[in-house]
Write an enzyme that holds these catalytic residues in place. Structure first.
Site, PDB file in Angstrom:
ATOM      1  N   GLU A  51     -11.224   3.409  10.006  1.00 35.88           N
ATOM      2  CA  GLU A  51     -11.361   3.351   8.555  1.00 35.88           C
ATOM      3  C   GLU A  51     -11.924   4.677   8.085  1.00 35.88           C
ATOM      4  OE1 GLU A  51     -12.589  -1.386   8.272  1.00 35.88           O
ATOM      5  OE2 GLU A  51     -13.903   0.128   7.398  1.00 35.88           O
ATOM      6  N   GLU A  62     -22.822   0.269  -0.972  1.00 34.74           N
ATOM      7  CA  GLU A  62     -23.275   0.973   0.226  1.00 34.74           C
ATOM      8  C   GLU A  62     -24.790   1.067   0.276  1.00 34.74           C
ATOM      9  OE1 GLU A  62     -20.830   1.455   2.100  1.00 34.74           O
ATOM     10  OE2 GLU A  62     -19.138   1.658   0.738  1.00 34.74           O
TER      11      GLU A  62
END
Lengths: 264, 402
Positions: A51, A62
């Site tokens: 990824e 995040e």
């Protein structure tokens, strides 16, 4: 290839009764050359699927590790065009390893859904994960990707339960990404028992492979997750290893994690 | 277009035209959908409405007055200027109208922890106030740069029992505080209610915040009709995320003869990169749960906003404003830091009202508009906050030591 590349990668590990190892890294962190070296080295270190993070200025899902990675990448001047160029280099070097682009809606929306899908397909990308595009908002991108035989990977969260679970799993392709903690990336550690139950639950609704990520930091956790999941995703720990010890350290950790994920 | 129902939006997907929506991570989606249901039920529930009305009256001090700013009107020599005095609310700004509504909803949903983002600190203070009143734990996310320029409000929030989390990522301003609040929400989704301070974010927030703030426009419309026997020629309000403006505008949307004018923060000038005018200087994009006009670069990265006013220092705007802008129902102008500072001082001197730096932006355009409309014209401006909080930073800008 494209979607079938993903299917083949999971099937290969599955035949050996192993879980696939999915490695995440941020494009352009801390600069293009370093991230290229890491990207091209990941399959050799044992990553079955990669990824590649597309940096965004406001990554709301995040934890600090990937936030700072995105900030470093943007400060180094990384553009969407650079991310796609890295993808193309990866594809030339590794014809069989699936490559997924992961990021946030705005830079993709800014390119245009169709232009993004076309460019990603040309670069040899196999799918995309867009964190802030829930099923309710993902149709335009899903259609564009579908036209180019790319998968839009859906995220399933611990809060995705009941009727919604089967709704979210309608029309998915590639694999299903189970977010193992209620939270942001790389902070809390997943609860093994809960993950097993969730994976079993998701399996009732889909035949696609199920990868599990968010919070898997070490080989022990990776191995534990691998017992039930078809794939184990690690991001923040690899990003940290790169920041602290460079490409070599990141690849070393990848090798350990991959080995653990492959030991079911 | 003449039969268009301006007040009908958003649609079932939370869209105003092509703006709005629900661009949030899957973890939050179930909660956002639940909130929509709870809000739809509360809207129709007379018990909720009564509770809301009671607190607005006795705790917030509504209705707020409208006031004929006679000396300012004389000064500009044009239209008659009225202020809607939402700066007289408890906690000193319009923000509490919305906080009260959302905290009452949080209670209905059984949430025990309230989080909020704040720029100028007004929304943080209002949230901390209502959380204190209902005995709920409150955490406020605030940019490090804003903590520095809004010290009085930081201390007020602490006195009210809130925990302040300093956010230093990005530029340490409102957008970064909102990112961090969203991250906290994703992590504590089970017990936490996110009280968003402006008419932006994922559906149902833009519509819900607008509905809570529409009390401003509903009161003002009735008050001006009573005092003047007619509607104003123009309603004017400042715009950061746009909650006070949409609250004033919404009840006037169907009154086609009334011009609706939003004033964005032009910072150091629209020809520089240091401004916060998303509609005038931005393009459509996706941020913080909605599709709307944003300040962004040519690669879709969000640009840093700048304004002397911490409350307007945001690179986006509520999606309904983007819609009203595109269809031309509302007009959007801007005022620079310098113009806002001048208006701040003018209003203080002539009317004995110290405006917050946010409505000082609106006031900076009221003068031109008053002249344009002439003696027979009438303007209604929302004085959405008082300037006590800004006294120190204004002194610094004027080079005065206090």
């Amino acid at each position: 290839m494209s979607i079938s590349r993903i299917t083949v990668a999971f099937a290969k590990r599955n035949r050996q009764n192993q879980s696939a190892f999915v490695a995440y890294m941020m494009a352009g962190d801390p600069d293009l050359d370093t991230s290229r070296a890491l990207l091209l080295g990941l399959p050799g270190a044992g990553a079955d699927i990669v990824e590649l993070g597309m940096p965004f200025s406001d990554p709301i899902a995040e934890g600090p590790t990937i936030q700072f990675a995105a900030q470093r990448a943007l400060e180094a001047g990384t553009k969407m065009a650079d991310v796609l160029a890295l993808a193309r280099e990866f594809r030339n070097a590794h014809p069989d390893t699936p490559l997924i682009l992961m990021g946030y809606a705005n830079p993709v929306h800014h390119m245009g859904w169709e232009v993004f899908a076309q460019t990603a397909a040309d670069a040899g990308v196999d799918g995309a994960i867009i964190v802030d595009l829930p099923p309710e908002e993902s149709q335009p991108l899903a259609n564009a990707l579908h036209d180019h035989d790319l998968a839009l990977i859906r995220l399933i969260a611990p809060t995705t339960v009941g009727e919604r679970l089967s709704q979210v799993l309608q029309g998915v392709s590639g694999f299903v990404y189970y977010v193992s903690v209620t939270g942001v990336t790389g902070v809390a550690v997943p609860d093994g028992g809960q993950v097993t139950m969730a994976v079993q639950n998701i399996r009732k609704c889909t035949d696609l492979p199920i990868a599990v990520g968010f919070g898997v930091r070490d080989p022990a956790t990776a191995q534990q997750i691998a017992q039930s999941a078809d794939g184990v995703v690690v991001g923040s720990a690899i990003v940290s290893a790169l920041a602290e010890g460079g490409v070599e350290a990141a690849l070393e950790l990848t090798a350990k994690l991959a080995k653990a994920a492959h030991q079911r | 277009m003449s039969n268009f129902n301006w007040q009908a939006g958003p649609d079932r997907e939370g869209r105003f035209g092509t703006f709005g929506g629900r661009y949030v991570p899957e973890t939050l989606m179930p909660l956002v959908l639940e909130l929509e249901q709870v809000w739809e039920m509360a809207k129709k529930d007379p018990v909720f409405q009564q509770e809301m009305h009671g607190f607005l009256k006795d705790y917030v001090g509504r209705p707020s007055a409208i006031y004929h700013a006679e000396r300012l009107s004389e000064h500009f020599g044009g239209a008659k200027i009225w202020f809607k005095r939402d700066e007289l609310n408890h906690t000193g700004a319009h923000k509490i109208n919305n906080c009260l509504g959302q905290v009452l909803l949080a209670k209905r949903m059984g949430k025990t922890r309230i989080i909020a983002e704040t720029g100028a600190g007004q929304h943080g203070v209002a949230t901390a106030t209502v959380a204190a009143r209902f005995g709920l734990k409150c955490v406020v996310f605030m940019g490090a740069a804003d903590i520095e320029r809004q010290k009085p409000n930081v201390f007020r929030m602490k006195l009210l029992g809130a925990e302040i989390v300093s956010v230093s990522s990005g530029t340490g301003t409102l957008k970064d505080a909102m990112n961090e609040a969203l991250r906290d929400w994703v992590t504590h989704v089970h017990d936490t209610f996110y009280v968003i301070g402006t008419a932006a974010g994922p559906h149902p927030y833009p519509a819900m915040v607008r509905d809570f703030q529409s009390v401003i426009g509903r009161e003002a419309r009735a008050q001006i009709l009573e005092r003047e026997g007619r509607l104003p020629d123009a309603c004017v309000a400042c715009i950061g995320g746009g909650s006070n403006a949409i609250g004033l505008f919404h009840p006037f949307l169907a009154d086609k003869q009334v011009r609706l004018i939003g004033v964005e923060a032009a910072g150091k000038g629209l020809d520089t990169s240091q401004h916060a005018a998303s509609l005038t200087g931005g393009t459509p994009g996706i941020l913080h749960g909605n599709r709307t006009y944003l300040l962004q670069d040519d690669d879709g990265q969000i640009a840093d906003a700048h304004s002397i006013s911490a409350g307007l220092d945001y690179p986006g705007i509520g999606p309904e404003h983007s819609f009203l802008h595109d269809i031309g129902r509302a007009e959007y102008l801007s005022a620079t830091d310098t113009e806002a500072l001048e208006a701040f001082q003018l209003c203080t001197r002539l009317e004995g009202i110290i405006p917050a730096l946010e409505p000082a932006h609106a006031l900076a355009r009221v003068g031109d508009l008053a002249k344009e409309l002439g003696k027979s014209g009438m303007i209604l401006m929302n004085m959405c906050g008082r300037g006590d909080k800004d006294v120190f930073s204004v002194a610094a800008h004027l080079g005065v030591e206090i």
